[in-house]
Design an enzyme around this catalytic site. Structure first.
Site, PDB file in Angstrom:
ATOM      1  NE  ARG A 283      40.283  75.995  58.744  1.00  0.00           N
ATOM      2  CZ  ARG A 283      39.873  76.697  57.697  1.00  0.00           C
ATOM      3  NH1 ARG A 283      40.359  76.429  56.497  1.00  0.00           N
ATOM      4  NH2 ARG A 283      38.998  77.672  57.852  1.00  0.00           N
ATOM      5  CD  GLU A 312      47.926  77.452  56.663  1.00  0.00           C
ATOM      6  OE1 GLU A 312      47.428  78.598  56.554  1.00  0.00           O
ATOM      7  OE2 GLU A 312      47.414  76.436  56.169  1.00  0.00           O
ATOM      8  CG  HIS A 331      45.454  78.828  53.436  1.00  0.00           C
ATOM      9  ND1 HIS A 331      45.341  78.666  54.788  1.00  0.00           N
ATOM     10  CD2 HIS A 331      44.193  78.665  52.942  1.00  0.00           C
ATOM     11  CE1 HIS A 331      44.075  78.438  55.114  1.00  0.00           C
ATOM     12  NE2 HIS A 331      43.374  78.432  54.009  1.00  0.00           N
TER      13      HIS A 331
END
Length: 595
Positions: A283, A312, A331
């Site tokens: 994370r 993000e 990601h």
């Protein structure tokens, strides 16, 4: 056909609460509106045919295998890229919603569902985008898919590690720019280097296995990882400080919690070996990104490979992303074809099972409990969770938290006191501060067992009136060391005990010392030589910083002997103030604990 509200408002206090409620709520009555306050009150009743299929809204792309499973059981509406307004409009016609990370399932969504939405499925692990409190308030079960992307995330971590070590991304960009800079992109070997795996859960342990195959020496930090499981794959469990100070590479696999937020900050970067390299596929929020940029510029961190970010997508002008010593991916941890299909199947099975009324091991929010039970147990539930949080924060080392004993003192007969909710909240306090799992009545025992945590319960039957459900609750952790030695009882366990006074949880015992302090705000525990003026000295230090003391209690063995002072504070003292408290000559040890 007619139906009464009572046929859809059953509330039970057993672990099958949510499942029972869903089971007794006929799918044909799927538009029955319910408001979840102290009891269930009908707002609107729309009667449909009893054989109507439920409707499942899929708001982000899901693998075909998962969609096929859903279609066998329900009507499936795949509507992608919905605006918040469009989602709120559609949701009133749906019994379940499946999302990934891009759809925000907030309070507006649950209110717009008018009570029809029964299940929200998160196709993945993190549920930052789902308002759990609103889901629970509206009687909606939330499930996730935590296991299917384990290998994919581990493989991506290894890919980033090797690409960073050999400057793959930078060299590729250089060649494509028409350059040939062999001397500039000399890398480092992995063989014999130390990798610290921070978080030894499913993904972390798989990364460790693969790193061992690359010839790396692997250490790990995780307060809940069983030592025997780590040793089985040749990994040594160490403390946080040892891990970050001895590693050549640090790979992050910890959840984002209050305890881990920005855990890699200026202070901890300063403890690392010069030239350390960092990988993050967990994370983004666990790293203080500004501090990381400074650490790279200062040469403390040689390189970083990041798949996740605090925001993000990150800003286009992000100094971190644009840094020449940083590799960044968008990601991609779970982005393999195999993982996508696995997640789709896992979440589809969880959602269909929940709609059928089956218990879901991956449930992440609390089921319904009768209002009268909640009202009576509410302060004891808070006490249990806070005792769990205190106990686990007092643990410093040993073989990990494996054995916990909970003792209830009550005048009620065993049949009149169901401790499952209390046990689940103690489990929540023990596990949640350093885990991404959300513990509740549904999954508490499963979660504890999965982590090798054995919780036993003992009841002490007291004489007297059973007016109050409990007189006291004691939590003991065996076979561990403590960062506050006085928390170790005469029998050798980290021990905390508390009771409810005037509706407020109080700490009444630490180790063998009797205290009496309200469990509000945060807590400072000091072991001291019992002598005049100690309360004033500590109070003055806190007062100078405008830290409000809510409660203060001193428990002692005998006059002028050892004593433990428990101080409740409303604000967090600075490190300097805590240091000054520790420097008081009569203070033998102290610890600051967050509640």
């Amino acid at each position: 056909m007619a139906a009464s509200a009572s046929s859809a408002s059953l509330q039970l206090s057993s672990p099958s609460t949510t499942a029972t409620w869903l089971r007794h709520r006929p799918l044909g009555l799927s538009s029955l509106s319910l408001r979840h306050h102290r009891d269930l009150q009908p707002r609107r009743l729309v009667v449909l045919s009893m054989d109507a299929k439920p409707t499942i809204l899929v708001s982000e792309k899901l693998g075909e295998a998962g969609l096929n499973l859903l279609k066998e059981f329900a009507n499936v509406d795949c509507s992608y890229n919905l605006s918040p307004e469009e989602l709120c409009t559609k949701i009133s016609l749906c019994d379940a919603l499946i999302v990934r990370s891009g759809t925000k399932v907030n309070r507006d969504v649950f209110e717009s569902s008018a009570g029809r939405l029964k299940v929200v499925g998160r196709a993945g692990v993190g549920i930052d985008n789902v308002d759990l409190a609103a889901a629970t308030e509206h009687g909606c079960l939330v499930v996730n898919a935590p296991t299917a992307n384990t290998v994919a995330a581990a493989e991506h971590g290894i890919a980033l590690l090797t690409a960073m070590a050999r400057n793959i991304a930078q060299a590729d960009a250089s060649v494509k720019a028409g350059k040939w800079e062999r001397n500039k992109y000399v890398g480092v070997s992995l063989v014999g280097k130390t990798l610290a795996v921070m978080g030894f859960g499913k993904v972390g342990s798989e990364v460790a296995r693969r790193a061992k195959g690359l010839g790396m020496h692997v250490i790990a930090h995780d307060p809940y990882a069983p030592a025997d499981r780590a040793h089985a794959i040749g990994v040594q469990l160490v403390s946080f400080d040892v891990a970050i100070s001895t590693a050549d590479f640090i790979s992050l696999h910890m959840p984002l919690t209050a305890a881990t937020s920005k855990i890699l900050n200026d202070e901890n970067f300063a403890k690392m070996k010069k030239g350390v390299r960092i990988i993050n596929v967990a994370r983004g929020g666990v790293i203080d990104e500004e501090a990381l940029v400074k650490a790279i510029d200062a040469g403390i961190v040689a390189q970083a490979a990041l798949d996740v970010f605090t925001v993000e997508p990150p800003p286009k002008d992000s100094k971190l992303v644009q840094h020449e010593n940083v590799i960044a991916t968008p990601h991609l941890g779970a982005s393999t074809m195999e993982a996508q299909e696995g997640v789709a199947i896992e979440i589809a099975e969880a959602v269909v099972g929940a709609l059928k009324g089956e218990l879901a091991a991956t449930a992440v929010n609390a089921p319904m409990v009768p209002a009268q039970v909640l009202t009576e147990l509410k302060p004891y539930v808070a006490l249990g969770e806070k005792l769990g949080r205190l106990a686990v924060q007092l643990v410093a080392g040993g073989d990990g938290v494996k054995s916990v004993k909970v003792t209830y003192a009550s005048a009620r007969a065993p049949d009149d006191l169901d401790t499952r909710l209390l046990r689940s909240m103690i489990t929540k306090g023990l596990i949640e501060p350093i885990s991404s799992v959300f513990v509740n009545l549904v999954n508490a025992d499963f979660t504890a067992k999965q982590r090798g945590l054995r919780i036993t319960e003992e009841r002490i039957i007291l004489d007297g009136s059973p007016e109050n459900p409990l007189e006291s609750v004691q939590v003991q952790i065996a076979n561990v060391e403590s960062k506050f030695a006085s928390a170790i009882s005469d029998s050798g366990e980290v021990t905390v005990e508390g009771r409810v006074k005037d509706g407020i949880p109080h700490l009444t015992k630490v180790g063998s010392f009797e205290v009496d302090v309200s469990l509000e705000g945060s807590l400072i525990l000091c072991r001291q030589v019992d002598q005049p003026g100690m309360i004033g000295k500590v109070g003055s230090i806190l007062g100078e910083e405008n830290v409000n003391v809510s409660f203060m209690s001193v428990g002692r063995i005998a006059p002028r002997k050892q004593a433990v002072m428990a101080i409740g504070v409303d604000e967090e003292p600075s490190k300097q103030s805590l240091k000054r408290i520790g420097e008081i000559s009569a203070v033998e040890e102290f610890v600051y604990l967050k509640l």
